[in-house]
Scaffold this motif. Structure first.
Motif, mmCIF file in Angstrom:
data_model
loop_
_atom_site.group_PDB
_atom_site.id
_atom_site.type_symbol
_atom_site.label_atom_id
_atom_site.label_comp_id
_atom_site.label_asym_id
_atom_site.label_seq_id
_atom_site.Cartn_x
_atom_site.Cartn_y
_atom_site.Cartn_z
ATOM 1 N N ALA A 259 0.858 -1.268 -0.116
ATOM 2 C CA ALA A 259 0.019 -0.060 -0.066
ATOM 3 C C ALA A 259 0.846 1.407 0.040
ATOM 4 O O ALA A 259 0.366 2.305 -0.642
ATOM 5 C CB ALA A 259 -0.899 -0.107 1.245
ATOM 6 N N ASP A 260 2.094 1.241 0.808
ATOM 7 C CA ASP A 260 2.774 2.364 0.971
ATOM 8 C C ASP A 260 3.729 2.512 -0.513
ATOM 9 O O ASP A 260 4.341 3.670 -0.659
ATOM 10 C CB ASP A 260 3.645 2.378 2.134
ATOM 11 C CG ASP A 260 2.736 2.392 3.547
ATOM 12 O OD1 ASP A 260 1.781 2.882 3.464
ATOM 13 O OD2 ASP A 260 3.198 1.859 4.240
ATOM 14 N N LEU A 261 3.937 1.369 -0.935
ATOM 15 C CA LEU A 261 4.991 1.310 -2.055
ATOM 16 C C LEU A 261 4.741 1.867 -3.524
ATOM 17 O O LEU A 261 5.328 2.258 -4.329
ATOM 18 C CB LEU A 261 5.830 -0.067 -2.312
ATOM 19 C CG LEU A 261 6.749 -0.294 -1.158
ATOM 20 C CD1 LEU A 261 7.232 -1.783 -1.502
ATOM 21 C CD2 LEU A 261 7.938 0.610 -1.352
ATOM 22 N N LYS A 262 3.090 1.692 -3.581
ATOM 23 C CA LYS A 262 2.307 2.050 -4.705
ATOM 24 C C LYS A 262 3.010 3.371 -5.328
ATOM 25 O O LYS A 262 3.461 3.666 -6.507
ATOM 26 C CB LYS A 262 1.158 1.943 -4.766
ATOM 27 C CG LYS A 262 0.244 2.174 -6.017
ATOM 28 C CD LYS A 262 -1.292 1.983 -5.938
ATOM 29 C CE LYS A 262 -2.026 2.058 -7.247
ATOM 30 N NZ LYS A 262 -3.381 1.765 -7.329
ATOM 31 N N ALA A 263 2.935 4.396 -4.561
ATOM 32 C CA ALA A 263 3.258 5.803 -4.962
ATOM 33 C C ALA A 263 4.766 5.963 -5.089
ATOM 34 O O ALA A 263 5.181 6.748 -6.166
ATOM 35 C CB ALA A 263 2.754 6.860 -4.023
ATOM 36 N N VAL A 264 5.692 5.138 -4.343
ATOM 37 C CA VAL A 264 7.040 5.347 -4.445
ATOM 38 C C VAL A 264 7.382 4.684 -5.751
ATOM 39 O O VAL A 264 8.169 5.189 -6.677
ATOM 40 C CB VAL A 264 7.675 4.558 -3.199
ATOM 41 C CG1 VAL A 264 9.039 4.493 -3.382
ATOM 42 C CG2 VAL A 264 7.242 5.249 -1.854
ATOM 43 N N MET A 265 7.037 3.686 -6.009
ATOM 44 C CA MET A 265 7.332 3.014 -7.270
ATOM 45 C C MET A 265 6.861 3.594 -8.535
ATOM 46 O O MET A 265 7.650 3.631 -9.468
ATOM 47 C CB MET A 265 6.766 1.375 -7.389
ATOM 48 C CG MET A 265 7.482 0.547 -6.230
ATOM 49 S SD MET A 265 6.821 -1.113 -6.287
ATOM 50 C CE MET A 265 7.128 -1.904 -7.826
ATOM 51 N N SER A 267 6.529 7.024 -8.567
ATOM 52 C CA SER A 267 7.363 8.154 -8.927
ATOM 53 C C SER A 267 9.055 7.848 -9.012
ATOM 54 O O SER A 267 9.606 8.481 -9.611
ATOM 55 C CB SER A 267 7.391 8.844 -7.393
ATOM 56 O OG SER A 267 7.980 7.954 -6.180
ATOM 57 N N ALA A 268 9.212 6.530 -8.566
ATOM 58 C CA ALA A 268 10.755 5.868 -9.019
ATOM 59 C C ALA A 268 10.685 5.607 -10.470
ATOM 60 O O ALA A 268 11.742 5.123 -11.067
ATOM 61 C CB ALA A 268 11.133 4.786 -8.179
ATOM 62 N N GLY A 269 9.349 5.469 -11.198
ATOM 63 C CA GLY A 269 9.524 4.939 -12.687
ATOM 64 C C GLY A 269 9.968 3.553 -12.627
ATOM 65 O O GLY A 269 10.417 3.166 -13.638
ATOM 66 N N VAL A 270 9.315 2.693 -11.936
ATOM 67 C CA VAL A 270 9.803 1.168 -12.029
ATOM 68 C C VAL A 270 8.839 0.763 -13.199
ATOM 69 O O VAL A 270 7.387 0.854 -13.237
ATOM 70 C CB VAL A 270 9.304 0.614 -10.500
ATOM 71 C CG1 VAL A 270 9.435 -1.168 -10.654
ATOM 72 C CG2 VAL A 270 10.126 1.048 -9.522
ATOM 73 N N PHE A 290 17.806 5.111 -5.257
ATOM 74 C CA PHE A 290 18.008 5.374 -4.020
ATOM 75 C C PHE A 290 16.819 5.820 -3.112
ATOM 76 O O PHE A 290 16.576 5.330 -2.134
ATOM 77 C CB PHE A 290 18.824 6.504 -3.847
ATOM 78 C CG PHE A 290 20.476 6.003 -3.979
ATOM 79 C CD1 PHE A 290 20.933 5.080 -3.034
ATOM 80 C CD2 PHE A 290 21.409 6.507 -4.839
ATOM 81 C CE1 PHE A 290 22.143 4.649 -2.848
ATOM 82 C CE2 PHE A 290 22.682 6.063 -4.975
ATOM 83 C CZ PHE A 290 23.135 5.405 -3.984
ATOM 84 N N HIS A 291 15.746 6.361 -3.879
ATOM 85 C CA HIS A 291 14.375 6.589 -3.505
ATOM 86 C C HIS A 291 13.817 5.359 -3.152
ATOM 87 O O HIS A 291 13.291 5.201 -2.054
ATOM 88 C CB HIS A 291 13.863 7.541 -4.397
ATOM 89 C CG HIS A 291 12.418 8.050 -3.955
ATOM 90 N ND1 HIS A 291 12.122 8.423 -2.733
ATOM 91 C CD2 HIS A 291 11.160 7.534 -4.430
ATOM 92 C CE1 HIS A 291 10.629 8.563 -2.563
ATOM 93 N NE2 HIS A 291 10.013 8.161 -3.628
ATOM 94 N N LEU A 292 13.825 4.570 -4.020
ATOM 95 C CA LEU A 292 13.249 3.139 -3.762
ATOM 96 C C LEU A 292 13.851 2.426 -2.775
ATOM 97 O O LEU A 292 13.139 1.985 -1.809
ATOM 98 C CB LEU A 292 13.027 2.468 -4.983
ATOM 99 C CG LEU A 292 12.379 0.952 -5.037
ATOM 100 C CD1 LEU A 292 10.949 1.031 -4.595
ATOM 101 C CD2 LEU A 292 12.536 0.397 -6.361
#
Length: 373
Positions: A259-265, A267-270, A290-292
């Motif tokens: 749930a928390d990683l959805k936005a992170v991934m 924004s990191a362009g995975v 590094f952000h991920l």
């Protein structure tokens, strides 16, 4: 990126350069698993229905002859197995999450199953619901407003079940709420169903005779992920990852912090994730990597940082409190090399002893990325 002297890394018996990926394609189930991995991209996560259901219990591929149908260690009832086999199940996935509160339990399993035809899917959905008569007697119907054709029921107004067919697909779900309330159960199942129907509208089933034509290793990324030490290892441990390629949406189902990683991934362009004996994420650039890494390795309750592998200063490692049924590793190390992030995990040895081979595997994974990316 802190420089790493590759020659000084201790990799033990593990490979230190990219390894050609040879997928196991020995049985019909092996071939159908390729289509199952695609289905993860369209599967709704329970936390999208209720944000409180964020803790990962399990995420699995479903096959007609697989151990997922078992009353002891499986995810779905044993009685469902013959139904899936009789109706010629092609592909399937299941995910289960909860709030991990025994006194106020909220959990949900969501299952997508693909059959060879609309008729087979309708037959399977009806038979799954009928099998619940033995498993949960004295059920009564739940009203799923706007979807009167679905088979939704409960016996105690606290645990509800839903089965429905859409084209060649079957959607089924089980959900539990803290207190008996038929209206809350129905609302939760209705939200799940509508989210899942929206997601499935974008899914185009692969013709069976074209499944082997799907890309198995785009851009060679499977060469960059650490393989199991023995090619003969069985893929039957709940901690062994289903090897293959995934997009970000599919990978989130395997993440304890999905749930928390959805936005992170995002924004990191995975754009692609390779899973084998480790997990490798391809991000947009080094800053994104590094952000991920920070998101994957930030300690939470019950987690403690521990020393990085010798010679890899940028690695971040965590120890987690786990039990025998935890779907994730006790120890993980998160590595960064250019635009790639890799997660290598291991369980402790008997007696709570740290298995130092994790450092060898982390060193090997880093070396593979350095020499192949």
């Amino acid at each position: 990126m802190t420089p790493v002297d590759l020659a000084s890394l201790t990799v033990g018996p593990f490979p230190s350069a990219p390894v050609d990926y040879e997928p196991k394609l020995e049985t019909k189930s092996d071939v159908f698993a390729i289509e199952s991995r695609r289905l993860f991209s369209y599967l709704v996560a329970p936390y999208e229905v209720d944000s409180e259901m964020a803790a990962l219990d399990t995420t699995r591929i479903v096959s007609a002859s697989g151990s997922v149908f078992s009353d002891s260690l499986g995810v779905l009832p044993e009685q469902f197995g013959p139904i899936a086999e009789r109706n010629q199940l092609i592909a399937g996935v299941v995910t289960t999450r909860s709030n991990q509160k025994l006194r106020a339990m909220r959990n949900m399993s969501i299952v997508l199953l693909r059959f060879p035809s609309e008729q087979a899917a309708r037959s399977a959905a009806t038979e799954f619901d009928r099998a619940m008569d033995e498993l949960t007697p004295n059920r009564h119907a739940l009203d799923i407003t706007g979807h009167e054709d679905v088979l939704a029921s409960t016996a105690n107004d606290q645990k509800g079940y839903l089965f429905t067919a859409r084209g060649p697909m079957v959607i089924m779900s089980m959900t539990t709420v803290p207190q008996p309330d038929a209206a809350v159960l129905a609302t939760q199942l209705r939200k799940m169903l509508e989210l899942q129907l929206e997601r499935l509208a974008r899914f185009v089933p692969t013709p069976v005779d074209q499944i082997l034509d799907l890309p198995a290793n785009p851009d060679g990324i499977m060469r960059l992920v650490l393989p199991p030490l023995s090619a003969g290892d069985k893929d039957d441990s709940q901690r062994v990852q289903p090897a293959g390629i995934y997009d970000a949406a599919a990978q989130l189902h395997f993440e304890p912090r999905g749930a928390d990683l959805k936005a992170v991934m995002a924004s990191a362009g995975v754009d692609v994730v390779a899973r084998n004996d480790a997990t490798v994420y391809r991000t947009r650039d080094l800053d994104s990597a590094f952000h991920l890494q920070h998101a994957l390795s930030a300690p939470r309750e019950g987690e403690q940082p521990f020393d990085s592998p010798p010679g890899i200063a940028d690695a971040q490692c965590l120890q987690r409190d786990t039990d025998a049924f935890d779907p994730y590793y006790e120890y993980i190390c998160v590595l960064v090399r250019d635009r790639y992030v890799a997660v290598v995990g291991a369980d402790g040895l008997p007696g709570g002893v740290f298995d130092r081979s994790l450092y060898q595997r982390a060193a090997a994974q880093y070396s593979i990325l350095a020499r192949g990316a």
